[in-house]
Motif scaffolding. Sequence first.
Motif, PDB file in Angstrom:
ATOM      1  N   PHE A 186      62.605 -57.080  -1.162  1.00 61.82           N
ATOM      2  CA  PHE A 186      61.487 -57.441  -0.299  1.00 61.82           C
ATOM      3  C   PHE A 186      61.830 -57.084   1.140  1.00 61.82           C
ATOM      4  O   PHE A 186      62.877 -57.489   1.653  1.00 61.82           O
ATOM      5  N   LEU A 187      60.958 -56.328   1.771  1.00 61.19           N
ATOM      6  CA  LEU A 187      61.130 -55.912   3.159  1.00 61.19           C
ATOM      7  C   LEU A 187      59.910 -56.342   3.964  1.00 61.19           C
ATOM      8  O   LEU A 187      58.773 -56.194   3.500  1.00 61.19           O
ATOM      9  N   ILE A 188      60.157 -56.871   5.152  1.00 64.41           N
ATOM     10  CA  ILE A 188      59.072 -57.308   6.034  1.00 64.41           C
ATOM     11  C   ILE A 188      59.325 -56.780   7.436  1.00 64.41           C
ATOM     12  O   ILE A 188      60.449 -56.832   7.934  1.00 64.41           O
ATOM     13  N   ASN A 189      58.274 -56.275   8.064  1.00 61.13           N
ATOM     14  CA  ASN A 189      58.328 -55.847   9.463  1.00 61.13           C
ATOM     15  C   ASN A 189      57.103 -56.411  10.172  1.00 61.13           C
ATOM     16  O   ASN A 189      55.972 -56.060   9.852  1.00 61.13           O
ATOM     17  N   GLU A 190      57.345 -57.325  11.104  1.00 64.26           N
ATOM     18  CA  GLU A 190      56.266 -57.904  11.908  1.00 64.26           C
ATOM     19  C   GLU A 190      56.284 -57.239  13.282  1.00 64.26           C
ATOM     20  O   GLU A 190      57.258 -57.385  14.035  1.00 64.26           O
ATOM     21  N   GLN A 191      55.236 -56.521  13.602  1.00 69.09           N
ATOM     22  CA  GLN A 191      55.092 -55.888  14.919  1.00 69.09           C
ATOM     23  C   GLN A 191      54.072 -56.725  15.693  1.00 69.09           C
ATOM     24  O   GLN A 191      52.875 -56.661  15.433  1.00 69.09           O
ATOM     25  N   LYS A 192      54.578 -57.528  16.639  1.00 62.78           N
ATOM     26  CA  LYS A 192      53.750 -58.553  17.270  1.00 62.78           C
ATOM     27  C   LYS A 192      53.698 -58.345  18.785  1.00 62.78           C
ATOM     28  O   LYS A 192      54.732 -58.217  19.435  1.00 62.78           O
ATOM     29  N   TYR A 193      52.474 -58.352  19.288  1.00 64.47           N
ATOM     30  CA  TYR A 193      52.253 -58.228  20.731  1.00 64.47           C
ATOM     31  C   TYR A 193      51.564 -59.502  21.196  1.00 64.47           C
ATOM     32  O   TYR A 193      50.494 -59.858  20.699  1.00 64.47           O
ATOM     33  N   PHE A 194      52.188 -60.182  22.162  1.00 66.42           N
ATOM     34  CA  PHE A 194      51.655 -61.453  22.667  1.00 66.42           C
ATOM     35  C   PHE A 194      51.317 -61.313  24.143  1.00 66.42           C
ATOM     36  O   PHE A 194      52.102 -60.752  24.927  1.00 66.42           O
ATOM     37  N   ALA A 195      50.161 -61.834  24.524  1.00 64.96           N
ATOM     38  CA  ALA A 195      49.776 -61.877  25.933  1.00 64.96           C
ATOM     39  C   ALA A 195      49.142 -63.228  26.224  1.00 64.96           C
ATOM     40  O   ALA A 195      48.491 -63.820  25.350  1.00 64.96           O
ATOM     41  N   SER A 196      49.350 -63.724  27.420  1.00 69.11           N
ATOM     42  CA  SER A 196      48.770 -65.035  27.757  1.00 69.11           C
ATOM     43  C   SER A 196      48.289 -65.049  29.191  1.00 69.11           C
ATOM     44  O   SER A 196      48.695 -64.221  30.025  1.00 69.11           O
ATOM     45  N   SER A 197      47.454 -66.030  29.486  1.00 68.69           N
ATOM     46  CA  SER A 197      46.961 -66.212  30.849  1.00 68.69           C
ATOM     47  C   SER A 197      48.059 -66.720  31.778  1.00 68.69           C
ATOM     48  O   SER A 197      47.850 -66.804  32.988  1.00 68.69           O
ATOM     49  N   ASP A 198      49.238 -67.043  31.231  1.00 62.58           N
ATOM     50  CA  ASP A 198      50.390 -67.388  32.070  1.00 62.58           C
ATOM     51  C   ASP A 198      51.023 -66.148  32.695  1.00 62.58           C
ATOM     52  O   ASP A 198      51.885 -66.272  33.572  1.00 62.58           O
ATOM     53  N   GLY A 199      50.660 -64.965  32.209  1.00 55.58           N
ATOM     54  CA  GLY A 199      51.198 -63.735  32.782  1.00 55.58           C
ATOM     55  C   GLY A 199      52.273 -63.077  31.948  1.00 55.58           C
ATOM     56  O   GLY A 199      53.104 -62.332  32.474  1.00 55.58           O
ATOM     57  N   SER A 200      52.265 -63.316  30.635  1.00 52.99           N
ATOM     58  CA  SER A 200      53.252 -62.700  29.750  1.00 52.99           C
ATOM     59  C   SER A 200      52.614 -61.608  28.908  1.00 52.99           C
ATOM     60  O   SER A 200      51.483 -61.773  28.420  1.00 52.99           O
ATOM     61  N   TYR A 201      53.356 -60.520  28.731  1.00 53.14           N
ATOM     62  CA  TYR A 201      52.997 -59.451  27.803  1.00 53.14           C
ATOM     63  C   TYR A 201      54.275 -59.133  27.015  1.00 53.14           C
ATOM     64  O   TYR A 201      55.167 -58.449  27.526  1.00 53.14           O
ATOM     65  N   ILE A 202      54.367 -59.642  25.800  1.00 51.63           N
ATOM     66  CA  ILE A 202      55.619 -59.623  25.046  1.00 51.63           C
ATOM     67  C   ILE A 202      55.442 -58.806  23.769  1.00 51.63           C
ATOM     68  O   ILE A 202      54.601 -59.119  22.921  1.00 51.63           O
TER      69      ILE A 202
END
Length: 541
Positions: A186-202
């Motif tokens: 079993f292989l898993i790859n999570e490609q996650k982009y997070f942004a918030s009104s606090d000023g983060s782009y992760i």
Amino acid sequence: MDRRDFLQTSTLALAGLTMPGARLIAAEQLLAPVDAARRKALADAALGAARAAGASYCDVRIGRYLRQSILTREDKVQNVVNAESAGVGIRVIADGAWGFAATSQPGADAVVQATRQAVAIARANARIREQPVRLAPTPGVGEVSWKTPIARNAMAVPLQEKVDLLLGVNADAINAGADFVASRMFLINEQKYFASSDGSYIDQDVHRIWLPFTVTAIDKASGRFRTRDGLSAPMGMGYEYLDADPAGKVQLPGGLVGYGRSYDVREDVLAATRQARAKLSAPSVKPGRYDLVLDPSNLFLTIHENVGHPLELDRVLGYEANYAGTSFATLDKRGSFQWGSERVNFFADKTQPGSLGAVGYDDEGVKCKRWDLVKDGVLVNYQATRDEAHILGEAESHGCSYADSWSSVQFQRMANVSLAPGRQPLSVADMIKDVEDGIWIHGRGSYSIDQQRYNAQFGGQLYYEIKNGQVTRQIEDVAYQIRTPEFWNACSAICDERDYRLGGSFFDGKGQPSQVSAVSHGSSTTRFDGINVINTARSLG
């Protein structure tokens, strides 16, 4: 493998069919690049729509979730699944209440529409809320990225190479005398982009791998059979985990092996075949009280069930009572409750290298860290998210928020919870030398635990009798019964960091609708004195 594990591993092979918006894809599409600029533009569209609609807070998760599963049995490939699920989840606070909506449509218009829907849901929720949401402050981090530190992307390994490995494992088992064998990857790859009104782009790229197997040996005369599952742990690593590096394992007494940051599956399946056959003639345990020596491959599940779960703050507060239960570890016990002996120290850490839960930031944009749960045997803390931290009187979140899909709302999930290794030099062999009447247990078996995580029973894969400091013989039909604080207060010795290894689960279920997360639990081999052991055989004859 018990019925629960069989159903879980079988279901995971088809996980791509059940993920929201999932589609089956060709293997080469698992490596298709992501357009980072487009994701930021979508995030900004959502943040702008939230502000325009009057939301006081907004976070956006743009996710691409990839899964590959390969199932084999004996000389046949039973199934190969490559699946992708992609979309955007938007969470807001409006009028002091949460709202959430998601879309699988790729355009800015769909994202804006979903954001407005989230705000409308929040305003509807505000009519029935008792207290406004209180978020612990989390400073924006600007544009940052984090990746699982892998040497070889398992998704990029040719399918034929992976199939050849699994079929080779099966052939080794059959040639060594197994009657049946099934292996899976079993292989898993999570490609996650997070942004918030606090000023983060992760931007985060998370990888996980697991190779379980089951070997079955049959006594042809009686029809009796015994199984032994693989002793690998699912890991937050790349394909290098399967490189069989001798430096990544621990040599144990009696020729046994403990697997850490490297897994020699061919070695393990040969041992499993011998041990499954030996189970057929192994004597059944005599019930009574024994000193237990628990290998990390067994102890991780006990840590998961009666340390990790009861210290989830939402469970303590009763938020999970309808589905998953509550916790005996109520808030009045913090700072005074004697969870274990003075040598017992539990910590939570979502930054542990190789662990399933390792990420740079959680799904609320909180930078992950390590913190103490039990210190010198005393309960000192819990696991909390941004909207729970104030309940503990703390100024910041622990970074425990996670969602298993872009379409699932993030909520409090268990961090990697581990038992710290002993401070004094102690090998497994030296620990065993001091045991007069005991049992050495390896591997995860069936288990049962009550709704408050107080009373429990655990089995294993392998059991060895210890008499007067010597490992004497393989035995069978063992399960140990415990009450959580009594068990951990019976902890009399912990091996040092040389023996420290991770175990873990791909299948930590929680929530309604249910979500699944992956989490690791580390420990060294640990001794517990005077634990009640029962015989699980249907017949003692």
